[in-house]
Scaffold this motif. Structure first.
Motif, PDB file in Angstrom:
ATOM      1  N   THR A   1     -12.597 -73.808  86.256  1.00  0.00           N
ATOM      2  CA  THR A   1     -13.112 -72.679  85.487  1.00  0.00           C
ATOM      3  C   THR A   1     -14.338 -73.093  84.705  1.00  0.00           C
ATOM      4  OG1 THR A   1     -12.600 -71.121  83.734  1.00  0.00           O
ATOM      5  CG2 THR A   1     -11.477 -73.222  83.642  1.00  0.00           C
ATOM      6  N   ILE A   2     -15.214 -72.132  84.497  1.00  0.00           N
ATOM      7  CA  ILE A   2     -16.361 -72.435  83.661  1.00  0.00           C
ATOM      8  C   ILE A   2     -16.081 -72.047  82.214  1.00  0.00           C
ATOM      9  CG2 ILE A   2     -18.141 -72.363  85.448  1.00  0.00           C
ATOM     10  CD1 ILE A   2     -18.691 -69.464  84.584  1.00  0.00           C
ATOM     11  N   ARG A   3     -14.918 -71.449  81.981  1.00  0.00           N
ATOM     12  CA  ARG A   3     -14.521 -71.181  80.592  1.00  0.00           C
ATOM     13  C   ARG A   3     -13.346 -72.072  80.244  1.00  0.00           C
ATOM     14  NH1 ARG A   3     -14.100 -64.792  79.655  1.00  0.00           N
ATOM     15  NH2 ARG A   3     -13.366 -65.518  77.624  1.00  0.00           N
ATOM     16  N   PRO A   4     -13.589 -73.129  79.495  1.00  0.00           N
ATOM     17  CA  PRO A   4     -12.544 -74.127  79.222  1.00  0.00           C
ATOM     18  C   PRO A   4     -11.277 -73.514  78.633  1.00  0.00           C
ATOM     19  CG  PRO A   4     -14.661 -74.839  78.333  1.00  0.00           C
ATOM     20  CD  PRO A   4     -14.859 -73.456  78.842  1.00  0.00           C
ATOM     21  N   ILE A   5     -11.407 -72.466  77.863  1.00  0.00           N
ATOM     22  CA  ILE A   5     -10.246 -71.878  77.193  1.00  0.00           C
ATOM     23  C   ILE A   5      -9.191 -71.462  78.210  1.00  0.00           C
ATOM     24  CG2 ILE A   5     -11.119 -69.483  77.128  1.00  0.00           C
ATOM     25  CD1 ILE A   5      -9.555 -70.911  74.049  1.00  0.00           C
ATOM     26  N   LEU A   6      -9.654 -71.110  79.444  1.00  0.00           N
ATOM     27  CA  LEU A   6      -8.725 -70.634  80.470  1.00  0.00           C
ATOM     28  C   LEU A   6      -7.885 -71.764  81.070  1.00  0.00           C
ATOM     29  CD1 LEU A   6     -10.894 -68.021  82.378  1.00  0.00           C
ATOM     30  CD2 LEU A   6      -9.312 -67.660  80.488  1.00  0.00           C
ATOM     31  N   SER A   7      -8.268 -73.002  80.785  1.00  0.00           N
ATOM     32  CA  SER A   7      -7.435 -74.099  81.273  1.00  0.00           C
ATOM     33  C   SER A   7      -6.319 -74.393  80.272  1.00  0.00           C
ATOM     34  CB  SER A   7      -8.281 -75.349  81.500  1.00  0.00           C
ATOM     35  OG  SER A   7      -8.786 -75.807  80.270  1.00  0.00           O
ATOM     36  N   GLY A   8      -6.267 -73.610  79.240  1.00  0.00           N
ATOM     37  CA  GLY A   8      -5.256 -73.816  78.211  1.00  0.00           C
ATOM     38  C   GLY A   8      -4.111 -72.834  78.306  1.00  0.00           C
ATOM     39  N   VAL A   9      -3.035 -73.145  77.588  1.00  0.00           N
ATOM     40  CA  VAL A   9      -1.941 -72.193  77.450  1.00  0.00           C
ATOM     41  C   VAL A   9      -1.929 -71.719  75.998  1.00  0.00           C
ATOM     42  CG1 VAL A   9      -0.251 -74.037  77.081  1.00  0.00           C
ATOM     43  CG2 VAL A   9       0.526 -71.772  77.763  1.00  0.00           C
ATOM     44  N   MET A  10      -1.780 -70.428  75.834  1.00  0.00           N
ATOM     45  CA  MET A  10      -1.812 -69.833  74.502  1.00  0.00           C
ATOM     46  C   MET A  10      -0.399 -69.795  73.927  1.00  0.00           C
ATOM     47  SD  MET A  10      -3.423 -67.816  72.216  1.00  0.00           S
ATOM     48  CE  MET A  10      -3.444 -66.222  71.439  1.00  0.00           C
ATOM     49  N   PHE A  11      -0.225 -70.367  72.738  1.00  0.00           N
ATOM     50  CA  PHE A  11       1.034 -70.222  71.998  1.00  0.00           C
ATOM     51  C   PHE A  11       0.807 -69.122  70.965  1.00  0.00           C
ATOM     52  CE2 PHE A  11       3.930 -73.869  72.866  1.00  0.00           C
ATOM     53  CZ  PHE A  11       3.169 -74.493  73.834  1.00  0.00           C
ATOM     54  N   LYS A  12       1.483 -67.989  71.168  1.00  0.00           N
ATOM     55  CA  LYS A  12       1.254 -66.871  70.259  1.00  0.00           C
ATOM     56  C   LYS A  12       2.548 -66.634  69.478  1.00  0.00           C
ATOM     57  CE  LYS A  12      -0.635 -62.214  70.317  1.00  0.00           C
ATOM     58  NZ  LYS A  12      -0.943 -61.060  71.151  1.00  0.00           N
ATOM     59  N   ASN A  13       2.466 -66.734  68.132  1.00  0.00           N
ATOM     60  CA  ASN A  13       3.716 -66.586  67.383  1.00  0.00           C
ATOM     61  C   ASN A  13       4.108 -65.124  67.267  1.00  0.00           C
ATOM     62  OD1 ASN A  13       1.474 -66.344  65.619  1.00  0.00           O
ATOM     63  ND2 ASN A  13       2.910 -66.311  63.902  1.00  0.00           N
ATOM     64  N   LYS A  14       5.363 -64.849  67.687  1.00  0.00           N
ATOM     65  CA  LYS A  14       5.841 -63.478  67.725  1.00  0.00           C
ATOM     66  C   LYS A  14       6.657 -63.203  66.470  1.00  0.00           C
ATOM     67  CE  LYS A  14       8.194 -60.340  70.902  1.00  0.00           C
ATOM     68  NZ  LYS A  14       9.184 -60.299  71.979  1.00  0.00           N
ATOM     69  N   ASP A  15       7.652 -64.061  66.222  1.00  0.00           N
ATOM     70  CA  ASP A  15       8.374 -64.002  64.953  1.00  0.00           C
ATOM     71  C   ASP A  15       8.763 -65.427  64.599  1.00  0.00           C
ATOM     72  OD1 ASP A  15      10.848 -64.639  66.288  1.00  0.00           O
ATOM     73  OD2 ASP A  15      10.836 -62.556  66.999  1.00  0.00           O
ATOM     74  N   GLU A  16       9.617 -65.598  63.610  1.00  0.00           N
ATOM     75  CA  GLU A  16       9.890 -66.947  63.105  1.00  0.00           C
ATOM     76  C   GLU A  16      10.542 -67.871  64.122  1.00  0.00           C
ATOM     77  OE1 GLU A  16      11.845 -66.909  59.283  1.00  0.00           O
ATOM     78  OE2 GLU A  16      10.034 -65.901  58.535  1.00  0.00           O
ATOM     79  N   SER A  17      11.207 -67.277  65.095  1.00  0.00           N
ATOM     80  CA  SER A  17      11.892 -68.160  66.043  1.00  0.00           C
ATOM     81  C   SER A  17      11.392 -67.994  67.471  1.00  0.00           C
ATOM     82  CB  SER A  17      13.404 -67.887  65.994  1.00  0.00           C
ATOM     83  OG  SER A  17      13.621 -66.542  66.373  1.00  0.00           O
ATOM     84  N   THR A  18      10.282 -67.278  67.630  1.00  0.00           N
ATOM     85  CA  THR A  18       9.808 -67.048  69.000  1.00  0.00           C
ATOM     86  C   THR A  18       8.307 -67.267  69.142  1.00  0.00           C
ATOM     87  OG1 THR A  18      11.395 -65.224  68.979  1.00  0.00           O
ATOM     88  CG2 THR A  18      10.012 -65.450  70.951  1.00  0.00           C
TER      89      THR A  18
END
Lengths: 593, 369
Positions: B25-42
């Motif tokens: 990819t030419i966009r480095p961010i796409l080689s990453g995995v996004m951790f998105k906080n949903k609630d305190e335990s997820t």
């Protein structure tokens, strides 16, 4: 032997060799005369490639009976009178040779009615001798019929090409004039079939679309550019519609068709890297220039001209083409068509297309790196210009590979693949560097060669492709050949339907390969058929071999090397080496051990 | 920011989303995995190559001040697989994240979560519920026919068609085609085309599932697959799939019924000499015997007879063994039926024990005799 003065008869026949090189040159001369006579309608008819019959009829100003009799004598013309006129020629003819030389090598009938008169003279000639004279009544204009081309110069007649080739060359001549003079009606009948019937038009676009059926209206960009000394008008195709040859590149200088490599180069440089290598645009360019700046009297067929300022003109054309392409925004489409990985977002695309310097790395690199050494000047498009000529060279020049022959027996150690291009192996204490494309190409070539007939895989979804008239004709004519090579085709009006392809070629290149095969078949009849077949299988092999830049897995690479070993292959079908050998000694010497 | 997670949780999560991580990819961010906080335990784990989006959930504990972050996916996947203890602790300090387990600590740079593309979901309700294992089989039996060449866009994928109470999956390259269909309960009439790449990702992700329930939904531009707290959304490709119905034979001149295993064995033997020469096997169907013949100019010939049940006329036809084998291996049926229309016309292969599936292959041209 004594020196003698040649008789007029002999002189004329010799001169005819310069002008009459085939039916097409007669048609060209006669159409030019018609245009010079101010005609608004010209009809052309040929039979059997023009060998049997040619007729060019116009509604121009015509000739009076006296003029007509004079016209068939050498060096008679109405177009110039004194030497100074040569400097400002605006008519096609000026040497006063055409009609005379044409009639000297065939049987002909010339009928002409002068403007304002109702009675004309009709002459029937055999060689230069008038056989019959008769009067007739009609409207103004001239009609010239040619029977039995070159009947009295059998040696030259032998050199005429096949009827199909001759016919096609005449068609090309008619096409050129039709494109150049949209205001003149053209009718073209070939072997009883009406091929073109162009009505008077203001613009040449319609005719371009008719003559190049592969073009859609939206593929054409108009060019209209002028400078202080010259102007360029016409149409060019978007890079997405390109051809494998230069036949679609036409230049007219002051309404005269010219064949000038420097103009082709200028045009292609205008496209720069927008075209893949080996692809050429369709372009109909009318160049207007002060007649004093151009010398048309350097070639008997007036095909070449000499500009007093060549470089400036080329630069102007290049810029005009470039500007029009940019303005059209058309090449954005082209990128997304061919080369992009789909993972690039649309906003990314827009950004890329704004500045072509950031073309996707893959295409840019692959094309450029090959020709880096050719870039002598600072002009960054130069590399591409050179790449075209090197492709042409490839076909013509066989470069013998002088290298000691390795006897491939025994085993080797696989080291790896380097740069998606070279396979490295160790063999008998040598390092062998194998070019993956060349190696695969040679293997495919051998396979094609072994199997005398190439097997043909039927297609699930037949592919319909548009071809030009002459290509259709060619395909119909060479259908057996095409089958032999492994293609299966049907015809549907102006389209060719491909329903089977050679087993070894890959689907992606079906259309491209087929077009190249047709291109190659054009030469049949000129070159030996064995050579044509060899060229075709070379083409098939080259098109369908692994390319530089294709990623090879280890087992694929091993398979390739195994086959090279098995068959003991050294050079690719074009004669380039497949491998390079580096010995321990070489390395030791380098490291001063 | 700090949280703990079970090794199994995050390892499964990474397996699920890694399919859509953009590799080149030419966009480095796409080689990453996004951790998105949903609630305190997820946490939601999200990956995308801008064509396919995969989202799944992991449960975390001992959390404090959770925030979203992006970290290189391939790297993290390998790290968590190799960590020594079951408990993995993530702790963020500035732009770096520390991944600790037992005595091992990794310090990894993170990327800005704001730059990560928004997850795209379908927003029309065309949802149907499907058996995940059934769809998996349908995919496996069809996708292999898709053209692998990314430049052949209109065939480089799978055609989905909802029609007459059926879902139909069709894949084709220039020489063959496979069709798998299954009844659906909802009345939907629609069709779309999805890339081969996204279908491979889907297949891989489906294999990680623990339940058999799958929800498929689509709108004008996207299709979503939901199972197991995981969602895969992929873009519909705007192309016209060829008229596949025109290819399906309307009737047959000849039909044969043959034991699948025996047939595979025979073809494999004949293929040995075909491979070296002609790429084709000549099948001469005569009464209840097929005579297989393959030859190559330098490598010799192979002949073999197979006994079959035959209906209709005798026939001679030439086929590419590779295409025969690939399809025969995909279907787990004792007997298969081969239907022929003529020597230069399509051959249809249908497994007797499997409903709603067939495969069509074009022969090698035979010149009229």
């Amino acid at each position: 032997m004594k020196i003698k003065r040649l008789s007029q008869n002999v002189i004329s026949k010799i001169a005819a060799g310069e002008v009459v090189t085939g039916g097409y040159s007669i048609v060209k001369e006669l159409i030019e005369n018609s245009i010079d006579a101010g005609s608004s309608k010209i009809s052309i008819e040929i039979k059997n490639g023009g060998k049997e019959y040619i007729k060019v009829k116009d509604n121009g100003s015509g000739m009076s009976p006296d003029e007509l009799k004079l016209a068939i004598l050498p060096h008679t013309t109405s177009k110039i009178e004194k030497i100074k006129d040569l400097d400002s020629i605006s008519t096609f003819g000026f040497r006063g040779e055409a009609l005379h030389t044409i009639t000297s090598v065939c049987r002909s009938k010339i009928s002409s009615v002068e403007e304002g008169s109702e009675v004309g003279l009709s002459l029937e000639l055999s060689g230069m001798n008038i056989q019959r004279e008769s009067s007739f009544s009609g409207t103004s204009g001239t009609s010239i019929e040619i029977f039995d081309l070159l009947f009295n110069t059998p040696a030259r007649r032998k050199f005429l090409k096949s009827s199909m080739m001759e016919g096609r060359m005449i068609t090309e001549v008619v096409q050129r004039f039709s494109l150049c003079y949209p205001q003149i009606e053209f009718e073209y009948i070939k072997d009883g079939q009406k091929v073109y019937n162009f009505v008077k038009a203001v613009d040449r676009k319609e005719r371009i679309l008719r003559i190049f059926p592969i073009l859609n209206e939206e593929d054409l960009i108009q060019i209209d550019d002028f400078g202080s000394k010259l102007s360029v008008k016409g149409y060019i195709s978007l890079p997405r519609t390109s051809r494998g040859n230069r036949v679609g590149e036409m230049f007219f200088v002051n309404n005269r068709y010219v064949k000038q490599n420097s103009l082709n180069n200028a045009l292609e440089r205008g496209y720069g890297e927008m075209l893949n290598k080996g692809r050429f645009p369709i372009a109909i360019l009318m160049i207007e220039i002060d007649p004093e700046q151009v010398d048309v009297n350097i070639h008997p067929q007036k095909l070449e001209v000499k500009f007093s300022n060549n470089a400036e003109i080329n630069e102007f054309i290049k810029k005009a083409v470039r500007t029009s392409l940019k303005g059209s925004g058309g090449f954005n489409l082209d990128i997304s068509h061919n080369t992009f990985n789909k993972t690039i977002s649309t906003d990314e695309l827009e950004r890329l297309s704004d500045r072509k310097e950031v073309y996707p790395e893959k295409t840019f690199k692959a094309d450029n790196s090959h020709y880096v050494n050719n870039q002598k000047t600072g002009d960054k498009y130069n590399g591409f210009q050179n790449s075209f000529s090197s492709i042409e060279m490839e076909r013509k020049i066989f470069r013998p590979f002088k290298e000691e022959k390795i006897n491939f027996t025994g085993t080797y150690d696989f080291i790896g693949v380097f740069g998606e291009r070279y396979i490295l192996i160790q063999f008998e204490k040598n390092l062998l560097i194998v070019d993956q494309h060349a190696a695969h190409e040679r293997i495919l070539y051998e396979k094609f060669k072994e199997n005398k007939t190439i097997e043909s895989q039927k297609l699930l979804l037949p592919l319909s492709i548009k071809m030009e008239d002459f290509e259709l004709e060619l395909a119909k004519d060479k259908i057996n050949r095409i089958n032999e090579i492994g293609f299966g085709i049907d015809f549907d009006k102006k389209d060719i339907i491909i329903n089977a392809i050679p087993v070894i070629i890959s689907e992606r290149y079906t259309e491209e390969t087929f077009r190249e095969v047709i291109e190659e078949l054009r030469f049949e009849g000129i070159e030996e058929s064995e050579k044509i077949f060899k060229n075709i299988i070379e083409t098939l092999a080259c098109k369908n071999a692994i390319k530089t830049g294709d990623v090879l897995k280890e087992d694929q690479a091993r398979e390739l090397i195994d086959e090279i070993f098995e068959k003991n292959l050294l050079v690719c079908p074009h004669g380039r080496p497949i491998y390079m050998k580096i010995t321990f000694k070489d390395l030791d010497r380098f490291f001063s051990r | 920011m700090k949280f703990s997670v079970e090794k199994k949780q995050i390892s499964f999560g990474m397996d699920k989303v890694s399919g859509a991580v953009a590799s080149k990819t030419i966009r480095p961010i796409l080689s990453g995995v996004m951790f998105k906080n949903k609630d305190e335990s997820t946490y939601e784990l999200i990956s995308t190559d801008l064509e396919t989006y995969i989202k799944t959930e992991i449960t975390v504990y001992n959390s404090s001040e959770l925030e979203s972050f992006v970290v290189e996916a391939v790297l993290l996947k390998e790290i968590v697989k190799n960590l020594p203890e079951d408990e993995i602790v993530f702790e963020k300090d500035g732009r770096n994240i520390f991944v600790k387990s037992g005595k091992a600590t990794f310090k990894l740079p993170t990327m800005n979560p704001e730059e990560f593309p928004e997850f795209q979901n379908t927003n029309v309700d065309n949802e149907i519920t499907f058996s995940l294992s059934v769809l998996e089989l349908m995919l496996e039996r069809s996708v292999f026919c898709a053209n692998r060449d990314e430049l052949m866009k209109h065939l480089n994928g799978l055609f989905w068609e909802y029609s007459g109470g059926y879902l139909r999956l069709v894949a084709a390259d220039g020489f063959r085609m496979a069709l798998a269909e299954e009844k659906i309960t909802k009345e939907i009439e629609s069709s779309f085309f999805l890339t081969l790449k996204s279908m491979t990702e889907l297949l891989n992700t489906l294999k990680t599932s623990n339940s058999d329930e799958l929800k498929v939904n689509f709108d004008d531009t996207k299709v979503s697959f939901k199972f197991d707290k995981t969602t895969l959304v992929t873009r519909i490709v705007d192309i016209e799939f060829p008229n596949y119905k025109g290819i399906i034979p309307k009737g047959f001149k000849t039909k044969i019924f043959v034991n699948r295993n025996e047939f595979i064995q025979s073809i494999r033997r004949s293929e040995i000499t075909a491979r070296l020469g002609s790429h084709s096997i000549l099948m001469n169907i005569n009464d209840n015997i097929i005579k297989l013949k393959s030859s190559s100019p330098e490598q010799g010939e192979a002949d073999e007879d197979i006994f079959v049940k035959k209906e209709g006329e005798d026939l001679k036809i030439s086929l590419n063994p590779k295409y025969l084998l690939e399809s025969l291996r995909k279907v787990d049926s004792e007997e298969v039926e081969l239907g022929f229309v003529g020597y230069n016309l399509p051959v249809q292969i249908s497994p007797i024990d499997i409903e709603g599936y067939f495969y069509i292959v074009m022969p090698i041209r035979l010149i009229d005799e």
